[in-house]
Design an enzyme around this catalytic site. Structure first.
Site, PDB file in Angstrom:
ATOM      1  N   ASP A 105       0.920  -1.253   0.142  1.00 22.46           N
ATOM      2  CA  ASP A 105      -0.091   0.046  -0.012  1.00 22.46           C
ATOM      3  C   ASP A 105       0.922   1.374   0.092  1.00 22.46           C
ATOM      4  O   ASP A 105       1.797   1.218   0.792  1.00 22.46           O
ATOM      5  CB  ASP A 105      -0.894   0.089   1.240  1.00 22.46           C
ATOM      6  CG  ASP A 105      -2.017   0.894   0.997  1.00 22.46           C
ATOM      7  OD1 ASP A 105      -1.788   2.204   0.468  1.00 22.46           O
ATOM      8  OD2 ASP A 105      -3.050   0.637   1.449  1.00 22.46           O
ATOM      9  N   SER A 140      -7.102   4.196  -1.582  1.00 23.80           N
ATOM     10  CA  SER A 140      -6.728   2.896  -1.334  1.00 23.80           C
ATOM     11  C   SER A 140      -8.244   2.176  -1.624  1.00 23.80           C
ATOM     12  O   SER A 140      -7.735   1.159  -2.265  1.00 23.80           O
ATOM     13  CB  SER A 140      -6.196   2.405   0.274  1.00 23.80           C
ATOM     14  OG  SER A 140      -4.829   3.174   0.142  1.00 23.80           O
ATOM     15  N   THR A 184      -8.028  -2.177   1.897  1.00 25.07           N
ATOM     16  CA  THR A 184      -7.535  -2.984   0.643  1.00 25.07           C
ATOM     17  C   THR A 184      -8.108  -4.405   0.803  1.00 25.07           C
ATOM     18  O   THR A 184      -8.651  -4.801  -0.028  1.00 25.07           O
ATOM     19  CB  THR A 184      -5.887  -2.993   0.725  1.00 25.07           C
ATOM     20  OG1 THR A 184      -5.410  -1.546   0.540  1.00 25.07           O
ATOM     21  CG2 THR A 184      -5.290  -3.605  -0.595  1.00 25.07           C
ATOM     22  N   GLU A 205      -1.250  -7.826   2.206  1.00 21.13           N
ATOM     23  CA  GLU A 205      -0.909  -6.514   2.081  1.00 21.13           C
ATOM     24  C   GLU A 205       0.208  -6.021   3.133  1.00 21.13           C
ATOM     25  O   GLU A 205      -0.093  -6.320   4.109  1.00 21.13           O
ATOM     26  CB  GLU A 205      -2.059  -5.715   2.189  1.00 21.13           C
ATOM     27  CG  GLU A 205      -1.890  -4.210   1.848  1.00 21.13           C
ATOM     28  CD  GLU A 205      -2.998  -3.275   2.211  1.00 21.13           C
ATOM     29  OE1 GLU A 205      -3.110  -2.007   1.554  1.00 21.13           O
ATOM     30  OE2 GLU A 205      -3.491  -3.460   3.254  1.00 21.13           O
ATOM     31  N   HIS A 265       1.985   8.879   4.534  1.00 20.17           N
ATOM     32  CA  HIS A 265       1.149   9.867   5.017  1.00 20.17           C
ATOM     33  C   HIS A 265       1.991  10.570   6.021  1.00 20.17           C
ATOM     34  O   HIS A 265       1.655  11.864   6.423  1.00 20.17           O
ATOM     35  CB  HIS A 265      -0.276   9.239   5.459  1.00 20.17           C
ATOM     36  CG  HIS A 265      -1.158   8.988   4.413  1.00 20.17           C
ATOM     37  ND1 HIS A 265      -1.610   9.860   3.773  1.00 20.17           N
ATOM     38  CD2 HIS A 265      -1.550   7.501   4.199  1.00 20.17           C
ATOM     39  CE1 HIS A 265      -2.489   8.981   2.946  1.00 20.17           C
ATOM     40  NE2 HIS A 265      -2.570   8.012   3.319  1.00 20.17           N
ATOM     41  N   HIS A 295      -1.172   2.638  -5.234  1.00 17.69           N
ATOM     42  CA  HIS A 295      -0.770   4.247  -5.604  1.00 17.69           C
ATOM     43  C   HIS A 295       0.610   4.537  -4.748  1.00 17.69           C
ATOM     44  O   HIS A 295       1.149   3.539  -3.985  1.00 17.69           O
ATOM     45  CB  HIS A 295      -1.762   5.088  -5.128  1.00 17.69           C
ATOM     46  CG  HIS A 295      -2.161   4.692  -3.728  1.00 17.69           C
ATOM     47  ND1 HIS A 295      -1.354   5.306  -2.522  1.00 17.69           N
ATOM     48  CD2 HIS A 295      -3.362   4.256  -2.991  1.00 17.69           C
ATOM     49  CE1 HIS A 295      -1.866   5.077  -1.439  1.00 17.69           C
ATOM     50  NE2 HIS A 295      -3.048   4.447  -1.844  1.00 17.69           N
ATOM     51  N   HIS A 351      -1.835  10.949  -1.257  1.00 19.28           N
ATOM     52  CA  HIS A 351      -1.576  10.068  -2.432  1.00 19.28           C
ATOM     53  C   HIS A 351      -0.932  10.949  -3.593  1.00 19.28           C
ATOM     54  O   HIS A 351      -1.360  11.938  -3.613  1.00 19.28           O
ATOM     55  CB  HIS A 351      -2.534   9.166  -2.721  1.00 19.28           C
ATOM     56  CG  HIS A 351      -3.032   8.321  -1.556  1.00 19.28           C
ATOM     57  ND1 HIS A 351      -4.034   7.435  -1.638  1.00 19.28           N
ATOM     58  CD2 HIS A 351      -2.581   8.108  -0.364  1.00 19.28           C
ATOM     59  CE1 HIS A 351      -4.304   6.937  -0.483  1.00 19.28           C
ATOM     60  NE2 HIS A 351      -3.233   7.298   0.310  1.00 19.28           N
TER      61      HIS A 351
HETATM   62 ZN   LIG Z   1      -3.220   6.344   2.110  1.00 20.52          ZN
END
Ligand SMILES: [Zn+2]
Length: 445
Positions: free
Chosen positions: A33, A81, A134, A260, A269, A308, A409
């Site tokens: 992620d 996401s 996700t 994930e 972030h 992303h 993102h």
């Molecule tokens: Zn995010």
């Protein structure tokens, strides 16, 4: 005559080969992620063995096959996401925030659904809460990714062939499964699921179905975890339990496993490079385990990608043509933890700073940090922590030459990784929905 018999023999051998279809392949699909291209590039420098002159290749380098676009279907360019996970799970573009529903808000089936309908064993292992965006897009349907309780409910309530969709669920998120209004763990146990709530007890999970919720919400960040390679360990457990040979007394079933490395995004972030690199190490360790599994079980398709990129990470910043991996390697905690420890040690903060970062600050930088810490108004706790956190990150970025452009993102293409006999199917430039469409071709009755 002899030739004729040989001819017949080879014909019948050929017919036998056609009559017995190849066993259905296992599918392992992994998402990093927020893992944009800069993350794998930085990780190559981060994991470099400084005792050798060359820059060692990573497992990402070994498995790189293509690139994917990630834009959502709501006139925007940058995906979240949820929309990206829905695209990756079902091959359908949707709007940001959507979990397993299309632009008309109708539920759409995921590849996990399809695998389940075809009788595959299914599993997920993630480092966030298991009902986070996700993994949720593979199992549930919701107009909003924030409907955490409803998404958790669906993990139990949505049935295929009379059973919950997922045989093995590993990750965090107890607070969504053990609630005042409903105890989903008890309900799973009533259906025969084995439950564990401590990562140390992974080995105690001996058979499917099973549920492991190892933290209240997301698991501890890798950088601060007692087991920094927790996704790798959960993956080993998942492969042990899902492997056809382990399914004693039943006909061998193929499996679909979704993994994930959830928190690369969270570190992105937070613009926290040391946090991000330790999550990358767990992702890389997981991919190495999968590589070894595919080598032993070649009838397995492995594909990994990112949903992303996050943070606009850059290797080099502010005109500096360098990136000092050693600075990043020496950071021992996430920036908020460092900030809290500095504040707690008050006048002794310099010793703590050395232990946690090994960065030698300039005099004016020391004075600035000293003012923050020693003059902190303790009634204003969290504000001070966030101010010191920002200062800590600024120094780590400065001394490592790490750059960030956003706390959100970004919309550039992401890499596709694949390993095994069919890795060529995922070559080249494509859209994220194409990855799902191509993978679903391998799901067979
Ligand atoms: Zn995010």
């Amino acid at each position: 005559m002899q030739k004729f018999i040989l001819g017949l023999l080879s014909l019948s051998l050929c017919a036998a080969a056609i009559a017995a279809p190849a066993p259905r392949p296992n599918i392992i699909f992994m998402v990093g992620d927020g893992m944009g291209v800069a993350y794998t590039g930085a990780y190559r420098l981060y994991q470099d063995n400084i005792a050798t002159p060359e820059l060692e290749k990573t497992v990402f380098d070994e498995m790189l096959v293509g690139m994917a676009s990630t834009y959502p279907d709501d006139h925007g360019v940058v995906t979240d996401s949820a929309a990206a996970a829905t695209a990756l799970a079902s091959g359908v573009k949707t709007f940001n925030g959507a979990i397993g529903v299309n632009s008309q808000h109708s539920p759409i089936p995921s590849m996990l659904d399809k695998a389940r309908e075809l009788g595959y064993l299914t599993g997920i292992a993630v480092t966030c809460q298991v009902n986070h965006a996700t993994p949720a897009a593979f199992i549930a349907h919701a107009d909003s990714r924030h409907s955490y309780d409803s998404i958790a409910d669906q993990y139990l309530d949505l049935r295929i062939n009379g059973k919950p969709k997922v045989d093995l669920i590993l990750g965090g998120g107890r607070e969504y499964f053990i609630r005042k209004d409903r105890n989903l763990v008890k309900e799973f146990e009533a259906l025969g699921y084995h439950y564990q709530d401590d990562l140390k007890n992974l080995a105690k999970i001996k058979k499917l179905p099973a549920l492991g919720l190892f933290s209240k919400a997301g698991m501890d960040p890798a950088l601060e975890s007692s087991n920094p390679l927790r996704l790798a360990e959960m993956t080993e457990t998942a492969l042990r339990l899902l492997q056809p040979e382990m399914q004693k007394n039943t006909t061998a079933k193929p499996f679909f496993l979704m993994l994930e490395a959830s928190q690369i995004d969270w570190c992105g972030h937070a613009n926290d490079i040391a946090c991000a690199m330790s999550e990358m190490r767990d992702m890389a360790a997981t991919m190495k385990i999968i590589k070894a599994f595919v080598d032993k079980n070649p009838n397995t398709i492995f594909v990994a990608t990112a949903d992303h990129s996050t943070g606009g990470l850059s290797i080099g910043a502010k005109g500096q043509y360098q990136w000092n991996a050693s600075v990043v390697r020496n950071v021992k905690a996430t920036a908020p933890t460092i900030a809290r420890k500095l504040l707690a040690s008050k006048n002794n903060w310099k010793t703590e700073w050395q232990t946690l970062t090994q960065i030698k600050l300039a005099d004016d930088e020391q004075k600035a940090l000293d003012a923050f810490i020693t003059q902190a108004d303790e009634s204003n706790g969290e504000v001070i922590v966030s101010q010191v956190t920002a200062q800590v990150l600024a120094y780590i970025d400065k001394y490592s030459s790490t750059g960030w452009t956003t706390k959100g993102h970004t919309g550039e293409d992401v890499q596709i990784f694949s390993y095994g006999n069919d890795h060529g199917s995922f070559n080249g430039a494509m859209d994220n929905t194409d990855i799902a469409k191509k993978l679903m071709v391998y799901l067979k009755p």
